[in-house]
Design a protein around this motif. Sequence first.
Motif, mmCIF file in Angstrom:
data_model
loop_
_atom_site.group_PDB
_atom_site.id
_atom_site.type_symbol
_atom_site.label_atom_id
_atom_site.label_comp_id
_atom_site.label_asym_id
_atom_site.label_seq_id
_atom_site.Cartn_x
_atom_site.Cartn_y
_atom_site.Cartn_z
ATOM 1 N N THR A 175 1.330 -1.298 -0.235
ATOM 2 C CA THR A 175 0.152 -0.149 0.190
ATOM 3 C C THR A 175 0.765 1.252 0.156
ATOM 4 O OG1 THR A 175 -0.301 -0.834 3.018
ATOM 5 C CG2 THR A 175 -1.604 -0.714 1.164
ATOM 6 N N PHE A 229 0.877 5.144 0.712
ATOM 7 C CA PHE A 229 -0.174 6.178 1.400
ATOM 8 C C PHE A 229 0.263 8.037 1.669
ATOM 9 C CE2 PHE A 229 -0.149 2.030 4.513
ATOM 10 C CZ PHE A 229 -1.437 1.520 4.236
ATOM 11 N N PRO A 253 -0.177 -3.614 5.853
ATOM 12 C CA PRO A 253 0.731 -3.300 6.050
ATOM 13 C C PRO A 253 1.144 -3.558 7.906
ATOM 14 C CG PRO A 253 -0.729 -0.957 5.854
ATOM 15 C CD PRO A 253 -1.546 -2.974 5.139
ATOM 16 N N THR A 254 1.685 -3.294 7.787
ATOM 17 C CA THR A 254 2.683 -3.532 9.241
ATOM 18 C C THR A 254 3.030 -2.359 10.479
ATOM 19 O OG1 THR A 254 3.312 -5.397 8.804
ATOM 20 C CG2 THR A 254 3.686 -4.792 11.092
ATOM 21 N N PRO A 255 1.459 -1.732 11.445
ATOM 22 C CA PRO A 255 1.822 -0.374 11.478
ATOM 23 C C PRO A 255 3.116 -0.307 12.705
ATOM 24 C CG PRO A 255 -0.161 -1.625 12.292
ATOM 25 C CD PRO A 255 0.515 -2.486 11.615
ATOM 26 N N VAL A 256 4.091 0.599 12.638
ATOM 27 C CA VAL A 256 4.995 0.664 13.963
ATOM 28 C C VAL A 256 5.097 0.413 14.888
ATOM 29 C CG1 VAL A 256 6.932 2.082 11.616
ATOM 30 C CG2 VAL A 256 5.044 2.937 13.294
ATOM 31 N N SER A 257 3.458 1.545 15.467
ATOM 32 C CA SER A 257 3.614 0.668 16.520
ATOM 33 C C SER A 257 1.977 0.301 16.910
ATOM 34 C CB SER A 257 3.743 1.943 17.505
ATOM 35 O OG SER A 257 2.780 2.742 17.376
ATOM 36 N N ARG A 293 -0.188 1.783 18.725
ATOM 37 C CA ARG A 293 -0.456 3.110 19.526
ATOM 38 C C ARG A 293 -1.856 3.913 18.670
ATOM 39 N NH1 ARG A 293 4.684 4.108 21.620
ATOM 40 N NH2 ARG A 293 4.989 4.825 19.991
ATOM 41 N N GLN A 294 -1.364 4.140 17.486
ATOM 42 C CA GLN A 294 -2.056 4.862 16.946
ATOM 43 C C GLN A 294 -3.508 4.500 16.658
ATOM 44 O OE1 GLN A 294 1.488 4.490 16.086
ATOM 45 N NE2 GLN A 294 2.173 5.856 15.206
ATOM 46 N N ASP A 295 -3.804 5.198 15.919
ATOM 47 C CA ASP A 295 -5.603 4.659 16.101
ATOM 48 C C ASP A 295 -6.177 4.073 14.734
ATOM 49 O OD1 ASP A 295 -8.296 4.826 16.049
ATOM 50 O OD2 ASP A 295 -8.587 6.908 15.285
ATOM 51 N N LEU A 296 -6.826 2.281 14.703
ATOM 52 C CA LEU A 296 -6.199 1.833 13.660
ATOM 53 C C LEU A 296 -7.509 2.426 13.015
ATOM 54 C CD1 LEU A 296 -5.077 -1.085 15.096
ATOM 55 C CD2 LEU A 296 -4.483 -0.670 13.464
ATOM 56 N N MET A 302 -6.034 3.780 10.488
ATOM 57 C CA MET A 302 -5.535 2.856 9.014
ATOM 58 C C MET A 302 -6.421 2.361 7.927
ATOM 59 S SD MET A 302 -3.737 -0.888 9.707
ATOM 60 C CE MET A 302 -3.771 -2.037 9.021
ATOM 61 N N TYR A 348 9.014 7.196 12.036
ATOM 62 C CA TYR A 348 8.046 6.847 12.198
ATOM 63 C C TYR A 348 6.620 6.665 11.707
ATOM 64 C CZ TYR A 348 11.796 8.333 15.001
ATOM 65 O OH TYR A 348 13.397 8.907 15.722
ATOM 66 N N ASP A 349 6.675 7.364 10.635
ATOM 67 C CA ASP A 349 5.081 6.942 9.847
ATOM 68 C C ASP A 349 4.594 5.664 10.487
ATOM 69 O OD1 ASP A 349 5.227 9.188 9.181
ATOM 70 O OD2 ASP A 349 5.371 8.738 7.041
ATOM 71 N N PHE A 350 3.311 6.341 10.522
ATOM 72 C CA PHE A 350 2.479 4.963 11.341
ATOM 73 C C PHE A 350 2.412 3.489 10.210
ATOM 74 C CE2 PHE A 350 -2.363 3.431 12.247
ATOM 75 C CZ PHE A 350 -1.506 2.029 12.632
ATOM 76 N N LEU A 351 2.426 4.235 9.316
ATOM 77 C CA LEU A 351 1.927 2.531 7.486
ATOM 78 C C LEU A 351 3.557 3.689 6.755
ATOM 79 C CD1 LEU A 351 -1.735 2.825 7.064
ATOM 80 C CD2 LEU A 351 -0.189 0.971 8.508
ATOM 81 N N SER A 352 4.499 2.913 6.650
ATOM 82 C CA SER A 352 4.962 3.053 5.035
ATOM 83 C C SER A 352 5.492 1.646 4.024
ATOM 84 C CB SER A 352 6.713 3.005 5.744
ATOM 85 O OG SER A 352 7.461 3.327 4.871
ATOM 86 N N PRO A 353 5.401 2.130 3.121
ATOM 87 C CA PRO A 353 5.090 1.005 1.825
ATOM 88 C C PRO A 353 6.061 -0.543 1.650
ATOM 89 C CG PRO A 353 5.391 3.992 1.049
ATOM 90 C CD PRO A 353 5.074 3.092 2.407
#
Lengths: 518, 500
Positions: free
Chosen positions: A257, A259, A289-293, A295-298, A301, B314-319
């Motif tokens: 994906t 964004f 995708p795999t979120p980096v953490s 904590r963020q609001d899904l 996503m 630190y972006d939540f999502l990355s390609p």
Amino acid sequence: MNRGTGIKAWLFSVICLCVLVFAMVPAPVSAQEESKQANVLLVYDSLGLGTSAAGNVEALQRLLLSFGVKVTAIAADEYDSGMAQADPNHKLITVCNTDDLCGGITHIQYAGDWLHIGPVPPERIQERLGLQTKTIARQSLKLMVEGISQDVFMERVTRISEGKGQAFGRMVTANDHIEAPLGLVADGNAYVPYFEPGNVSEMAIAYVLKEWLGAEGSGQAHLLIRGITPFVDLDRLEDLSKQLYEAGIPFLVSVSTLFNNMDSPAMKRYTDALHTVQSYNGGILVEVPTPVSDRQDLEDMKAQMDHFLNQLFEAGIAPLGMTGEVRKAEENTMREAGFAFSDTIVLLPNEKASSPEQDAVQPFPSSPYSMLGEDLLQVSHENKIWPVFPLDVVVTFNWFESEDKQEETVQKLVSSWLPFADFKSGSHNLASSLHKAESLHGALLLDGQPADLQEQAVSAEDAVPVPPAQAEGIDRLFSVQSRVLIVIIVTTLMLFAVFLVIGYRMYKRKYYNSGGSL
Amino acid sequence: MIKPQDMKHAFVRAYVVLEKYISPAALAAIGIAFILLIELFVPPYIGMADNGDFYRILYSNGLYFDLPDYDSQRLGYFVRTYGIFQYYNENNAMLWSSQTVFVRLSLWISQVLGYNERFDIRIQASLYSLLYIGAVYLLVKAATWRASRRMGYGIAAAAVFVFGDIAYVMYFNSFYSESIMLITLMYLFSAAMLLYQRQYNDYVLLFLFGASALILTTCKQQNAPIGLIIGLVAILFVFLRRERIFRLFASLQAVILILTAIGTYVLIPEEFVNINKYHAMTRGVLMTADNSEEALAFFGIDEQFSVLRGATYYDFLSPIPVDSEEMEKQFLDKYDFVSIARYYLSHPDSAGKIFETAARNAFYNRTKLGNYEKSAGKPFGTLTHAFAGYSYLKEKLVPKTSGFVVIWMVTIAGLYSPSFYRAVKARSLRRALRLPVILMMAASGLCAMAVAVIGAGDADLSKHEFLFVVVFDLVTFWVIADCLCRRLWGANVEQGDSHE
């Protein structure tokens, strides 16, 4: 009987009739399915990390989900005697990966359907299947199932020397040619002495599970190329699509994906390449995708995924499903924000080994089982004939590092005679907030209309002009102003310093000239 | 009931006592000590959350993250305790830094005090606090030189307000090297000014200057150019006195400083951390380029990577995962600090834009990293507002443009030029020292700003431009003190010299 009594009797009989009809009408399908859905409790002694058995628990989890079974995986030391219910919808699988840790499993008391995998079968399984086992060490074995075979070397393995029930596959010792089944199933009890992902035993256990779960039908194989990102060589991707098309191999690609910068020429080139893939009879699956953490609001996503899918749709691409690591299927939030767009999910092995969550994992409506293509092409098959797969299988290859590797793999695929089916022949649906893609009987529909399968004629550069060096009108004016001001201020300050020095000297001269008195 | 006259008398008495026993420098030191005590050592403790950099300094020095939920606290919560390795530590030094000395010293103190299994970061904070109190004392001592007592107290109060700000002291409860940069820069500046004022023994001050410069240069690889600037100014000290032994020491020191700077610079390419490297391209070059695909072509990177324009590590999502091999091979390995610097030199428009961005962020003292422990019950990433008056005022009042930075520098240079000219004319190197020191500080600040944007784009600028922030505060404080004490033109100094 007076008139009032007659009406009452009539009403009474009508109500009775209604009650009878309601009682006889079947319950709603979903509720019925829910009650009939098999639940499997998967108890393992260890994940076998660092051994050749590593990944077998996860592979079992994926297999069970592909068979449409609800799975709860739990370590043996977390197991509580009340967890396994002995009713027709509940089944138990125990996995012993390490002889020394098997104690917790062999002591389980359970009366329902039970499949044991690995050495040290529990007493009940031994009794029901009339099992006798032997251990063989440091031997080459030939593993066979349904016409496919593979030679493997075993440090130590348990062999069924005696037993009753339906046998699946064979293991044959290379030295003394002793044959033993790879799995036995009888009356809800089953035993598989050896299962490691990546060889023929993976296929064997799929046949065993099919029989043990009472699943029906057969499966087809699909080819999936993973790891398609905006950064792969897009020209090579188009070449690959053409090669596979010309070889008559229908295929799928799992795309990552994007964004940000959706309106950039790079994104346009990416979607153009995917459109070309589609035009060569390639199916598109979207990788969650795999979120980096965490904590963020899904919700965020979900919105971003939706936006990306809409972009694909608007580029004329009709994705048919999602892919993602199996651990993501264990998290409700990820299912909701990632997988929920489609009814077809391909679960992939986890990149990093992790203990499964203890919560029950619900199956998806359609979830073909993924197998590594590199492993599958290693097996030998008699007379170029592949067996009928016990369930739908997706044969996966990672994106090829080089053109040579790509050529080599395509050649191997062609010469393997593996019959790949067209994914579009099945029923698959994917819907975003604005669009919907579906496939049925080979047709690909986008918002109910046949999807455009012609190659894109307009190049990315033509379609999205690269922004020229912007004449930033007002910005530039202010920038010039700012520079002019800086020059003026600097000059003034320098003059100020010079005048100060001159003034001081004049003052001093005046002071000296006046002889010290002003 | 207390009468107004009594109160007035009490104040007068207090002031007399204050004047008699407590110097302005001591008052400033006490004030700073008070703030440090309240903020760092009284619950709720104030510190800084880890941005992901701590592991490099921790693991190589025998410490580890022992909280099971450490990862989830990263960026949002300050963590006070860490585990101490109880067995052989196989982690090689990931980062060659003078910070190691302070961390090891704190660890040793912890073990001497009997805390062998868990390290409380407050031990390190107490070490830094002691050093900082000394630094503030010397700074105020220099700043109030020949000032009236009343004026001196005013300057001391201003020093407490500026340098006791939470934006500075919170670094002490963290493993960021910024705390060392703050302390050493203050010692360095004070030592140079005290040398100029001839307040203390020249040899002691020379040593203090040299030691501070050495620690400052080596505490962060990005400080190498600053070390070079300091080394060049240190050459001037050779001519301060005629004694051969002094000249020998001063020459040796200048040579060591320059060599250290070069040595530290040589280490930069290897330690150009991936996070910063990623931001240098995505938040720097790509964001300032008119055509990001052409910019990528300059570095030989595939044009498709232009989709990363504006992305952060630190972006939540990355390609693709930012720490993946693919990203490493196709993107990060294609450029380094030098090639980015070359890009900006050959693209003045981009350089101008990035400098503007740097200037815009150069006056924010605070970072977005959380200040409270999780146990304090505050939401993730909460910042403290206590003792943050100066940061707040600065953020609101200072014009955040590159023009202001230039004007500030020119004004400072202009203000000290007359006295410099006179000192040169009078062949008094000591009196001429003030302008080069001020310029050294300003150039160091600018250099830090340039290194920050070249090395990490506009990401996390308030932290990367920390050195500029300190330099701006120190120099501005000094200029105001000089104005108030009427030392700006140097007449006061000449008068003083004639008395000696």
